[in-house]
Design a protein around this motif. Structure first.
Motif, PDB file in Angstrom:
ATOM      1  N   ALA A 330       0.931  -1.548  -0.016  1.00 28.47           N
ATOM      2  CA  ALA A 330      -0.150   0.076  -0.199  1.00 28.47           C
ATOM      3  C   ALA A 330       0.820   1.321  -0.258  1.00 28.47           C
ATOM      4  CB  ALA A 330      -0.879   0.282   1.256  1.00 28.47           C
ATOM      5  N   VAL A 331       2.087   1.278   0.337  1.00 29.17           N
ATOM      6  CA  VAL A 331       2.942   2.734   1.205  1.00 29.17           C
ATOM      7  C   VAL A 331       3.546   2.517  -0.349  1.00 29.17           C
ATOM      8  CG1 VAL A 331       4.319   4.077   2.040  1.00 29.17           C
ATOM      9  CG2 VAL A 331       2.602   2.635   3.581  1.00 29.17           C
ATOM     10  N   SER A 332       3.846   1.599  -0.542  1.00 32.59           N
ATOM     11  CA  SER A 332       4.890   1.991  -1.747  1.00 32.59           C
ATOM     12  C   SER A 332       4.333   2.235  -3.379  1.00 32.59           C
ATOM     13  CB  SER A 332       5.760   0.415  -2.113  1.00 32.59           C
ATOM     14  OG  SER A 332       4.683  -0.787  -2.844  1.00 32.59           O
ATOM     15  N   ALA A 333       2.913   1.877  -3.196  1.00 30.38           N
ATOM     16  CA  ALA A 333       2.038   2.471  -4.028  1.00 30.38           C
ATOM     17  C   ALA A 333       1.618   3.820  -4.353  1.00 30.38           C
ATOM     18  CB  ALA A 333       0.999   1.754  -3.823  1.00 30.38           C
ATOM     19  N   LEU A 334       2.012   4.282  -3.261  1.00 34.40           N
ATOM     20  CA  LEU A 334       1.641   5.485  -3.055  1.00 34.40           C
ATOM     21  C   LEU A 334       2.895   6.248  -3.523  1.00 34.40           C
ATOM     22  CD1 LEU A 334       0.233   6.504   1.156  1.00 34.40           C
ATOM     23  CD2 LEU A 334      -0.417   6.307  -1.528  1.00 34.40           C
ATOM     24  N   GLY A 335       4.208   6.355  -3.130  1.00 38.23           N
ATOM     25  CA  GLY A 335       5.363   6.381  -3.740  1.00 38.23           C
ATOM     26  C   GLY A 335       5.631   6.991  -5.199  1.00 38.23           C
ATOM     27  N   LEU A 336       5.037   5.959  -5.719  1.00 35.44           N
ATOM     28  CA  LEU A 336       4.739   5.352  -6.984  1.00 35.44           C
ATOM     29  C   LEU A 336       4.046   6.555  -8.107  1.00 35.44           C
ATOM     30  CD1 LEU A 336       5.320   1.603  -8.050  1.00 35.44           C
ATOM     31  CD2 LEU A 336       6.993   3.183  -8.030  1.00 35.44           C
ATOM     32  N   LEU A 337       3.267   6.441  -6.634  1.00 39.74           N
ATOM     33  CA  LEU A 337       1.911   7.175  -7.678  1.00 39.74           C
ATOM     34  C   LEU A 337       2.228   8.301  -6.959  1.00 39.74           C
ATOM     35  CD1 LEU A 337      -1.645   7.576  -7.970  1.00 39.74           C
ATOM     36  CD2 LEU A 337      -1.868   7.901  -5.889  1.00 39.74           C
ATOM     37  N   TYR A 338       2.532   9.128  -6.178  1.00 36.45           N
ATOM     38  CA  TYR A 338       3.666  10.918  -6.746  1.00 36.45           C
ATOM     39  C   TYR A 338       3.547  10.778  -7.774  1.00 36.45           C
ATOM     40  CZ  TYR A 338       5.435  14.891  -5.299  1.00 36.45           C
ATOM     41  OH  TYR A 338       6.634  15.680  -5.815  1.00 36.45           O
ATOM     42  N   LEU A 339       5.080  10.241  -8.184  1.00 33.71           N
ATOM     43  CA  LEU A 339       6.007  10.403  -9.076  1.00 33.71           C
ATOM     44  C   LEU A 339       4.884   9.608 -10.333  1.00 33.71           C
ATOM     45  CD1 LEU A 339       8.841   7.585  -8.596  1.00 33.71           C
ATOM     46  CD2 LEU A 339       8.812   9.579  -8.587  1.00 33.71           C
ATOM     47  N   ALA A 340       4.203   9.621 -10.711  1.00 34.34           N
ATOM     48  CA  ALA A 340       2.775  10.007 -11.769  1.00 34.34           C
ATOM     49  C   ALA A 340       1.887  10.984 -12.181  1.00 34.34           C
ATOM     50  CB  ALA A 340       2.252   8.870 -11.797  1.00 34.34           C
ATOM     51  N   ILE A 341       2.209  11.633 -10.866  1.00 30.53           N
ATOM     52  CA  ILE A 341       1.306  12.943 -10.225  1.00 30.53           C
ATOM     53  C   ILE A 341       1.559  14.100 -10.679  1.00 30.53           C
ATOM     54  CG2 ILE A 341      -0.058  14.291  -9.128  1.00 30.53           C
ATOM     55  CD1 ILE A 341      -1.642  11.518  -7.583  1.00 30.53           C
ATOM     56  N   ARG A 342       3.343  13.711 -10.529  1.00 30.24           N
ATOM     57  CA  ARG A 342       4.478  15.027 -10.145  1.00 30.24           C
ATOM     58  C   ARG A 342       6.055  14.369 -10.538  1.00 30.24           C
ATOM     59  NH1 ARG A 342       3.630  19.317  -7.394  1.00 30.24           N
ATOM     60  NH2 ARG A 342       4.820  19.908  -8.119  1.00 30.24           N
ATOM     61  N   PRO A 343       5.820  14.301 -11.856  1.00 32.36           N
ATOM     62  CA  PRO A 343       7.247  13.782 -12.837  1.00 32.36           C
ATOM     63  C   PRO A 343       8.342  14.702 -12.566  1.00 32.36           C
ATOM     64  CG  PRO A 343       5.381  14.120 -14.407  1.00 32.36           C
ATOM     65  CD  PRO A 343       4.885  13.930 -13.128  1.00 32.36           C
ATOM     66  N   ASP A 344       7.905  16.165 -12.711  1.00 32.64           N
ATOM     67  CA  ASP A 344       9.021  17.161 -12.844  1.00 32.64           C
ATOM     68  C   ASP A 344       8.616  17.769 -11.399  1.00 32.64           C
ATOM     69  OD1 ASP A 344       5.793  17.940 -12.476  1.00 32.64           O
ATOM     70  OD2 ASP A 344       6.093  19.409 -14.444  1.00 32.64           O
ATOM     71  N   SER A 345       8.604  17.603 -10.234  1.00 39.47           N
ATOM     72  CA  SER A 345       8.173  17.565  -9.050  1.00 39.47           C
ATOM     73  C   SER A 345      10.281  17.867  -8.624  1.00 39.47           C
ATOM     74  CB  SER A 345       7.807  16.954  -8.378  1.00 39.47           C
ATOM     75  OG  SER A 345       8.448  15.790  -7.955  1.00 39.47           O
ATOM     76  N   GLY A 346      10.702  18.140  -9.204  1.00 38.39           N
ATOM     77  CA  GLY A 346      12.459  18.181  -8.874  1.00 38.39           C
ATOM     78  C   GLY A 346      13.586  17.456  -7.850  1.00 38.39           C
ATOM     79  N   LEU A 347      14.621  17.027  -8.021  1.00 41.07           N
ATOM     80  CA  LEU A 347      16.144  15.945  -7.149  1.00 41.07           C
ATOM     81  C   LEU A 347      15.226  15.694  -6.306  1.00 41.07           C
ATOM     82  CD1 LEU A 347      17.851  14.662  -7.670  1.00 41.07           C
ATOM     83  CD2 LEU A 347      19.601  16.798  -6.614  1.00 41.07           C
ATOM     84  N   TRP A 348      14.501  16.578  -5.470  1.00 47.73           N
ATOM     85  CA  TRP A 348      14.376  16.103  -3.621  1.00 47.73           C
ATOM     86  C   TRP A 348      13.292  15.057  -3.554  1.00 47.73           C
ATOM     87  CZ3 TRP A 348      17.951  15.140  -0.558  1.00 47.73           C
ATOM     88  CH2 TRP A 348      20.087  16.419  -0.444  1.00 47.73           C
ATOM     89  N   MET A 349      12.235  15.871  -4.117  1.00 51.52           N
ATOM     90  CA  MET A 349      10.903  15.175  -4.390  1.00 51.52           C
ATOM     91  C   MET A 349      11.577  14.022  -4.796  1.00 51.52           C
ATOM     92  SD  MET A 349       9.731  17.144  -1.728  1.00 51.52           S
ATOM     93  CE  MET A 349       7.881  15.758  -1.728  1.00 51.52           C
ATOM     94  N   VAL A 350      12.083  13.628  -5.889  1.00 51.32           N
ATOM     95  CA  VAL A 350      11.674  12.653  -7.190  1.00 51.32           C
ATOM     96  C   VAL A 350      12.682  11.949  -5.511  1.00 51.32           C
ATOM     97  CG1 VAL A 350      12.448  11.371  -9.195  1.00 51.32           C
ATOM     98  CG2 VAL A 350      11.506  13.494  -9.476  1.00 51.32           C
ATOM     99  N   ALA A 351      13.459  12.197  -5.204  1.00 56.12           N
ATOM    100  CA  ALA A 351      14.164  11.459  -4.740  1.00 56.12           C
ATOM    101  C   ALA A 351      13.733  10.576  -3.289  1.00 56.12           C
ATOM    102  CB  ALA A 351      15.324  11.671  -4.433  1.00 56.12           C
ATOM    103  N   ILE A 352      12.566  11.048  -2.558  1.00 55.50           N
ATOM    104  CA  ILE A 352      11.768  10.697  -1.561  1.00 55.50           C
ATOM    105  C   ILE A 352      10.905   9.705  -2.218  1.00 55.50           C
ATOM    106  CG2 ILE A 352      10.147  11.924   0.666  1.00 55.50           C
ATOM    107  CD1 ILE A 352      11.902  14.078   0.483  1.00 55.50           C
ATOM    108  N   ALA A 353      10.100  10.629  -2.961  1.00 54.78           N
ATOM    109  CA  ALA A 353       9.060   9.656  -3.950  1.00 54.78           C
ATOM    110  C   ALA A 353       9.363   8.073  -3.565  1.00 54.78           C
ATOM    111  CB  ALA A 353       8.271   9.880  -4.619  1.00 54.78           C
ATOM    112  N   PHE A 354      10.984   7.809  -4.591  1.00 52.94           N
ATOM    113  CA  PHE A 354      11.144   6.498  -5.223  1.00 52.94           C
ATOM    114  C   PHE A 354      12.137   6.333  -3.880  1.00 52.94           C
ATOM    115  CE2 PHE A 354      12.553   7.093  -9.759  1.00 52.94           C
ATOM    116  CZ  PHE A 354      12.175   6.798  -9.925  1.00 52.94           C
ATOM    117  N   ALA A 355      12.617   7.310  -2.661  1.00 50.35           N
ATOM    118  CA  ALA A 355      12.677   6.026  -1.242  1.00 50.35           C
ATOM    119  C   ALA A 355      11.813   5.453  -0.075  1.00 50.35           C
ATOM    120  CB  ALA A 355      13.426   6.995  -0.377  1.00 50.35           C
TER     121      ALA A 355
END
Length: 449
Positions: A330-355
């Protein structure tokens, strides 16, 4: 003799495989068995970096890129499906070294390839050998492990997959500096494989497997050498040997095969796609450092996967199998969902979502081998693990093959939406089908209610 010593001896008296104290043999067996997952993670990850050089060098098409990423996975499907049954028939020990010898030979031959066909065939053969090792190594550890340590030892094997992937990422990062670095990357897996095959020669046959074949004296002899001179066969019921392979395809065991295959597939479809094409995927996010930053970020993601596995191992016996599995999905899906919604959100947010995705993927990842080894009896354990491994690799091979096409045709955001949906499917299926086997003897866990 003092009171403490007397008490310690009485607790060890008449110990069985399930009740034994963790000892040096258990640690050695787990370490040597983890060589297969280490090599799998290394082999699958190193191709993702090698492809950075191979694709432009050979003018490789998108079709071939997908096939190259999926080649080892297709091989794992064949190896697991075929050699799991062979392992149940002829024993764990013999197959424990043969498969790694094949990896050594094929790894070295990769250095000399000159076209896509040659490389595809060799990686297919390597995948077959890796697939064969999954049911062999995990069955051995499961069948020797004390009940209190079973989840940690078997789940720890999967953690070594991420160690191999992490090592590969940084080895590849430095070898990219050489024009022929891809050759050394692909051949380098022969080095750890050679060390592991030498170490494995000291591991004996499984007492549970021996007893399932009616070889009681041999089982007891090995048990006393590995667990203690006062060890007994009390927790090794002979009736396990009567279970047929056909029982995997009907009734309660079929339900377990379906559950394990589905959740395992949902765990690794996105995982393997990221490992096979990680640097390319990361360059599509708007990262300022370009390719170098993407390659370094790829290595850091590997570390997050490893951290997630370690955390899950510490919690799996405390929280139980079900919460770790369902919550992880469930929680890993949220990380991937953020990357889908905001793929242009910048280095740190992309890194946090992948983490977030990588860390919480640890729960489903360690349970890939805990559940199938706990839920099937000795006579068909390796067959079941091999079958579930093979089925899961069909999905992961399709996902890995389709990743270059999806990124090119559908775009980064749509690809991430698909990945998030797959993780949610894993959560839903687990909520309906996952049993709880915490604190259960191995024979009891494998017996249908």
């Amino acid at each position: 003799m003092n009171v403490d010593t007397t008490t310690s001896i009485s607790r060890r008296a008449g110990s069985t495989l399930d009740t034994a104290q963790l000892n040096g043999f258990h640690r050695k067996l787990t370490l040597f068995s983890s060589g297969g997952p280490f090599l799998d993670g290394y082999i699958l990850s190193i191709i993702g970096i090698a492809m950075v050089q191979i694709q432009p060098l050979w003018g490789m098409s998108t079709l071939w890129a997908g096939l190259m990423g999926a080649s080892a996975l297709i091989g794992v499907f064949i190896g697991g499906a075929v050699f799991g049954a062979v392992t149940d028939r002829i024993g764990r020990k013999l197959m424990y070294t043969i498969d790694l010898i094949a990896i050594i030979v094929c790894s070295v031959l990769q250095f000399f390839v000159t076209n896509e066909t040659q490389l595809f065939v060799l990686r297919l053969l390597i995948g077959i050998a890796v697939g064969a090792d999954y049911p062999i190594a995990t069955a051995l550890v499961t069948e020797f492990a004390p009940k209190a340590w079973r989840a940690k030892l078997v789940g720890g094997l999967n953690a070594m997959w991420f160690v191999g992937a992490t090592v590969a990422a940084f080895v590849g990062y430095f070898l990219l500096r050489s024009p022929d670095g891809w050759k050394w990357m692909l051949a380098s897996s022969a080095i750890p494989a050679a060390l592991i095959v030498i170490a494995r020669t000291s591991i004996p046959e499984s007492p549970r497997w021996l007893l399932s074949k009616g070889r009681q004296e041999e089982a007891l002899e090995i048990l006393r050498k590995t667990v203690g001179e006062d060890a007994t066969l009390a927790d090794l019921p002979e009736e396990e040997g009567t279970t047929s392979i056909h029982s995997l395809l009907r009734g309660g065991y079929l339900s377990r095969v379906v559950f394990i295959s589905v959740f395992w597939t949902c765990t690794i479809v996105t995982l393997f796609a990221i490992y096979a094409f990680g640097p390319q995927i990361l360059t599509l996010f708007d990262l300022n450092g370009g390719t170098d930053e993407a390659n370094l970020g790829y290595g850091l993601i590997n570390l997050f996967f490893l951290v997630g596995n370690i955390v899950a191992l510490l919690l799996v016996d405390r929280l139980g199998r079900r919460p770790i599995l369902i919550g992880g999905f469930a929680v890993s899906a949220l990380g991937l969902l953020y990357l889908a919604i905001r793929p242009d959100s910048g280095l740190w947010m992309v890194a946090i979502a992948f983490a977030v995705y990588a860390v919480f993927n640890g729960g489903p990842s360690i349970l890939e081998w805990i559940y199938p080894n706990e839920l099937f009896p000795t006579a068909i354990r390796a067959t079941a693990v091999g079958l579930c491994t093979g089925i899961s690799r069909i999905g992961s091979a399709i996902g890995t093959f389709a990743t270059p096409w999806a990124l090119t045709t559908l775009g980064l955001s749509a690809t991430m939406y698909i990945a998030a949906a797959i993780a949610l499917v894993g959560a839903v299926v687990s909520a309906f089908m996952a049993p709880e086997t915490k604190n259960t003897d191995l024979h009891a866990a494998a017996t249908l209610a």
